[in-house]
Design an enzyme around this catalytic site. Structure first.
Site, PDB file in Angstrom:
ATOM      1  CG  HIS A 193      -1.711   1.209   1.459  1.00 29.93           C
ATOM      2  ND1 HIS A 193      -3.046   1.304   1.126  1.00 29.93           N
ATOM      3  CD2 HIS A 193      -1.378   2.425   2.002  1.00 29.93           C
ATOM      4  CE1 HIS A 193      -3.494   2.505   1.443  1.00 29.93           C
ATOM      5  NE2 HIS A 193      -2.498   3.203   1.976  1.00 29.93           N
ATOM      6  CD  GLU A 194       1.871   3.430   3.703  1.00 28.56           C
ATOM      7  OE1 GLU A 194       2.107   4.526   3.151  1.00 28.56           O
ATOM      8  OE2 GLU A 194       0.855   3.227   4.397  1.00 28.56           O
ATOM      9  CD  GLU A 218      -4.895   6.268   2.364  1.00 34.33           C
ATOM     10  OE1 GLU A 218      -4.727   5.074   2.691  1.00 34.33           O
ATOM     11  OE2 GLU A 218      -3.960   7.092   2.279  1.00 34.33           O
ATOM     12  CG  HIS A 278       0.245   6.108  -0.534  1.00 33.77           C
ATOM     13  ND1 HIS A 278      -0.841   6.746  -1.087  1.00 33.77           N
ATOM     14  CD2 HIS A 278      -0.191   5.579   0.644  1.00 33.77           C
ATOM     15  CE1 HIS A 278      -1.887   6.612  -0.280  1.00 33.77           C
ATOM     16  NE2 HIS A 278      -1.524   5.902   0.770  1.00 33.77           N
TER      17      HIS A 278
END
Length: 296
Positions: free
Chosen positions: A146-147, A223, A150
């Site tokens: 997930h990071e 997100e 980003h």
């Protein structure tokens, strides 16, 4: 660079529209008569004020994160957990096509993680001790995905640019409102009267609330994109399991440093109008979005 040019072009397009509207309404002439204010000059001043803070924060984000949150950077892994973290981030970064980020750990009992940095090839990915202590390895791997997403999506740069654009127009439009109130409604013909300063302050506060809602909407949108990216780097099952693990926390909290709240894997979620000012959507909605992708 393309992202920056796109937002500058958007900013310029909005200015052109505003210029046409102001010219049709005669507001540009009013500005010139009110002390010789040129709309272009006013916009440049507003842009300097609006972008300076967000860009400085972006370029110093890694330094501020390390100092403000006490992030320990893993330069030479000394434990199996540290070796696994670095190797997992390196593998996912290669999959995502970005440079190897710095990897760090910060002390917090809450399960959380964040990514920051002005350059997608020189970012920072950090996880909390609570995340490592309360989540399984496959769940942590999904959080890291997930990071990394980003970073690959350029979310830190985009968020800073959006913040700069909305800040610019908050400053710009609040000054316009102040001049209109002072000159048109209060008929002041000398300098700037109390009406200008009072109206400008009130308008800036009201427009800032709207601007915050816009920025937070984008934060929630990104997100969902990062969840999808985390699922692509691991699996939908792992990403959903990671979000469900976060649900086990009684009340998800923002990162310890308020400045980086929008960059965490989870955060507090309000209800009603408060939800418009939160950086993260509810975990159940994020899980539902991933499940819908799985069913599609």
């Amino acid at each position: 660079m393309l992202r920056i040019l796109l937002y500058l072009a958007t900013n310029a397009a909005v200015l052109v529209v505003i210029s046409i509207v102001f010219r049709l309404l005669g507001i540009d002439d009013l500005l010139l008569q009110s002390g010789g204010i040129d709309m272009g000059t006013l916009l440049i001043m507003a842009a300097v004020i609006g972008f300076s803070g967000s860009l400085v924060s972006l370029f110093l984000s890694k330094t501020l994160a390390k100092q403000g949150m006490g992030v320990y950077i893993i330069e030479h892994p000394s434990t199996p957990a540290e070796h696994w973290l670095v190797e997992t981030v390196a593998r996912q970064a290669e999959q995502a096509g970005i440079g190897m980020p710095e990897v760090g750990i910060f002390d917090s009992p809450e399960p959380n993680a964040f990514a920051t940095g002005w350059n997608r090839d020189a970012a920072l990915v950090a996880v909390s001790t609570g995340l490592l202590n309360h989540m399984r390895e496959d769940e942590v791997e999904a959080v890291l995905g997930h990071e990394i997403s980003h970073v690959a999506n350029g979310d830190m740069v985009t968020l800073a640019l959006i913040q700069g654009v909305v800040n610019t127009f908050v400053v710009f439009l609040s000054r316009i409102v102040g001049i209109i109130v002072d000159r048109v409604l209060l008929k002041n013909e000398r300098g700037y009267g109390p009406g200008y300063f009072l109206a400008s302050i009130v308008a800036e506060v009201m427009l800032s609330i709207l601007a915050t809602m816009i920025v937070m909407w984008f934060s929630r949108y990104r997100e969902y994109r990062a969840d999808a990216g985390g699922a692509a780097l691991t699996s939908r099952h792992q990403m959903i399991a990671a979000l469900r693990a976060l649900q086990r926390v009684y009340e998800p909290q923002d990162l310890p440093s308020a400045e980086f709240a929008a960059f965490g894997i989870s955060g507090r979620v309000g209800e009603g109008l408060l939800a418009l000012f939160r950086s993260h959507p509810p975990l159940e909605k994020r899980i539902a979005a991933l499940e819908a992708r799985q069913d599609a």
